[in-house]
Design an enzyme around this catalytic site. Structure first.
Site, PDB file in Angstrom:
ATOM      1  N   LYS A 144      90.609  -6.469  -7.630  1.00 52.44           N
ATOM      2  CA  LYS A 144      91.410  -6.841  -7.377  1.00 52.44           C
ATOM      3  C   LYS A 144      93.180  -5.624  -7.438  1.00 52.44           C
ATOM      4  O   LYS A 144      92.798  -5.954  -6.364  1.00 52.44           O
ATOM      5  CB  LYS A 144      91.224  -8.331  -8.787  1.00 52.44           C
ATOM      6  CG  LYS A 144      91.091  -9.529  -8.897  1.00 52.44           C
ATOM      7  CD  LYS A 144      90.802  -9.896  -9.967  1.00 52.44           C
ATOM      8  CE  LYS A 144      90.195 -11.009 -10.227  1.00 52.44           C
ATOM      9  NZ  LYS A 144      90.046 -11.766 -11.105  1.00 52.44           N
ATOM     10  N   GLN A 154      93.449 -11.398 -17.148  1.00 53.33           N
ATOM     11  CA  GLN A 154      91.690 -11.513 -16.739  1.00 53.33           C
ATOM     12  C   GLN A 154      91.073 -12.102 -17.634  1.00 53.33           C
ATOM     13  O   GLN A 154      91.273 -12.143 -18.607  1.00 53.33           O
ATOM     14  CB  GLN A 154      90.884 -10.452 -16.363  1.00 53.33           C
ATOM     15  CG  GLN A 154      90.051 -10.010 -15.774  1.00 53.33           C
ATOM     16  CD  GLN A 154      89.034 -10.760 -14.975  1.00 53.33           C
ATOM     17  OE1 GLN A 154      90.207 -10.466 -13.450  1.00 53.33           O
ATOM     18  NE2 GLN A 154      88.107 -12.050 -14.529  1.00 53.33           N
ATOM     19  N   ASP A 178      98.082 -16.970 -10.614  1.00 53.56           N
ATOM     20  CA  ASP A 178      96.313 -17.406 -10.843  1.00 53.56           C
ATOM     21  C   ASP A 178      96.475 -18.353 -11.079  1.00 53.56           C
ATOM     22  O   ASP A 178      95.380 -19.324 -10.421  1.00 53.56           O
ATOM     23  CB  ASP A 178      95.537 -17.018 -12.248  1.00 53.56           C
ATOM     24  CG  ASP A 178      94.599 -16.365 -11.718  1.00 53.56           C
ATOM     25  OD1 ASP A 178      93.920 -16.011 -11.092  1.00 53.56           O
ATOM     26  OD2 ASP A 178      94.326 -16.282 -13.412  1.00 53.56           O
TER      27      ASP A 178
END
Ligand code: NAP
Length: 299
Positions: free
Chosen positions: A53, A97, A120
């Site tokens: 990412k 994460q 997200d």
């Protein structure tokens, strides 16, 4: 023979648009789009995801910041970092994460991210906007957003009259996917582990989306002839044919048997997988445009 939906190409097209949008925004405002990725602990899979990412963010021309914290980080320290990133004007997107180490409360951490920086799409404000049909002001969970692009590439923008079945009802994927299909006028059924006659329900689907986490569960007779099959599952299974101790990735659909029946199908890997990271970049550049009062690109 089904059309094999190429997730690598579709993701590359998204990334191209992200790059041009980020560069135009910077030329216009002088502001570089910023993404912060937070990793807690040393889980190798999470390290690989976070590395990918951060690398992609740099390729998109973003300011890319990675915070790697030790596995014994306290909830208080993690929340303090999120708070700092929330207040940092050079950061437009924050990604923590998951999964976090067990001693940490993931939900509290996710809900502490400012909704406008929640790239997200997991904050209740963003989930709520999608649930109420507002797809223009919130941020949408990356994997379902990417999966919808693949559906649209086959079925077009309006899914009126089509039956869609989503297997799986997680907050991360199944629920937002069902809601996204609904915004496109599909007639949507959400199936799960308590669904009766799952095979029969799936066989009614013009669009069948599998997000279960059970290797090759969906068989050919679950697939309506000509259906669009989107396989979200990523399962690592033994592959003795490749040598002793070797493994391979398979989806939730039995590709070999489903492919001749389907009209279009995503492979695993190289189907939905590459779309997730691309949509994370898309959400970040969208968030940056909104912060700067500019019209955000649509994907
Ligand atoms: P999850 O939270 O474990 O949810 C799985 C869902 O499948 C649950 O709703 C569960 O039903 C349902 N289910 C389990 N067994 C079933 C059965 N035998 N029949 C019918 N439904 C069943 O998983 P997730 O996070 O949504 O992820 C699902 C899969 O997608 C995993 O393989 C994951 O690796 C993959 N994934 C891929 C990406 C990507 O980037 N491509 C991103 C996210 C997830 P209940 O609710 O009734 O328990």
């Amino acid at each position: 023979m089904a059309h094999i939906i190429n997730g690598v190409e579709a993701a590359a097209a998204v990334i191209d648009k992200v790059k041009s949008s980020a560069s135009a925004l910077q030329a216009d405002t002088g502001v570089q789009t910023g993404l912060a990725v937070v990793l807690v602990g040393e889980d190798p899979a999470s390290q690989a995801y976070v590395g990918a990412k951060s690398k992609m963010a740099k390729e998109c021309g973003f300011k890319s910041v990675q915070h790697s914290l030790p596995a014994d980080t306290t909830q208080k320290d993690l929340l303090a970092l999120v708070d700092e990133l929330n207040g940092d004007p050079s950061i437009h997107g924050i990604l923590v994460q998951l999964p976090l180490p067990k001693h940490l409360d993931s939900e509290a951490v996710i809900q502490s991210i400012l909704p406008e920086k929640d790239v997200d799409g997991l904050h209740v404000v963003n989930a709520g906007k999608l649930a109420t049909g507002d797809i223009d002001t919130g941020l949408i969970s990356c994997t379902p957003a990417g999966a919808l692009i693949l559906v649209r590439s086959v079925r077009g923008e309006d899914l009126s009259g089509l039956n869609a079945v989503v297997i799986g009802r997680s907050n991360l994927f199944g629920k937002p996917m069902a809601q996204l299909l609904l915004t496109r006028n599909a007639t949507v059924t959400t199936a799960h582990s308590r669904t009766k006659d799952l095979a029969g329900v799936c066989a009614t689907a013009d669009i069948l989306v599998a997000a279960v986490g059970r290797p090759e569960m969906v068989k050919a007779d679950w697939v309506k002839p000509g259906a669009t099959v989107i396989d979200v599952g990523i399962n690592r299974v033994p592959a003795p044919e490749k040598g002793e101790g070797k493994t391979k990735l398979v989806g939730d659909c039995d590709f070999a048997s489903c492919e001749p029946v389907a009209g279009a199908i995503t492979p695993v890997p190289k189907g939905v997988g590459p779309m997730t990271i691309a949509m994370l970049m898309a959400n970040t550049v969208i968030a940056a445009h909104r912060k700067l009062g500019k019209t955000a690109p649509k994907f």
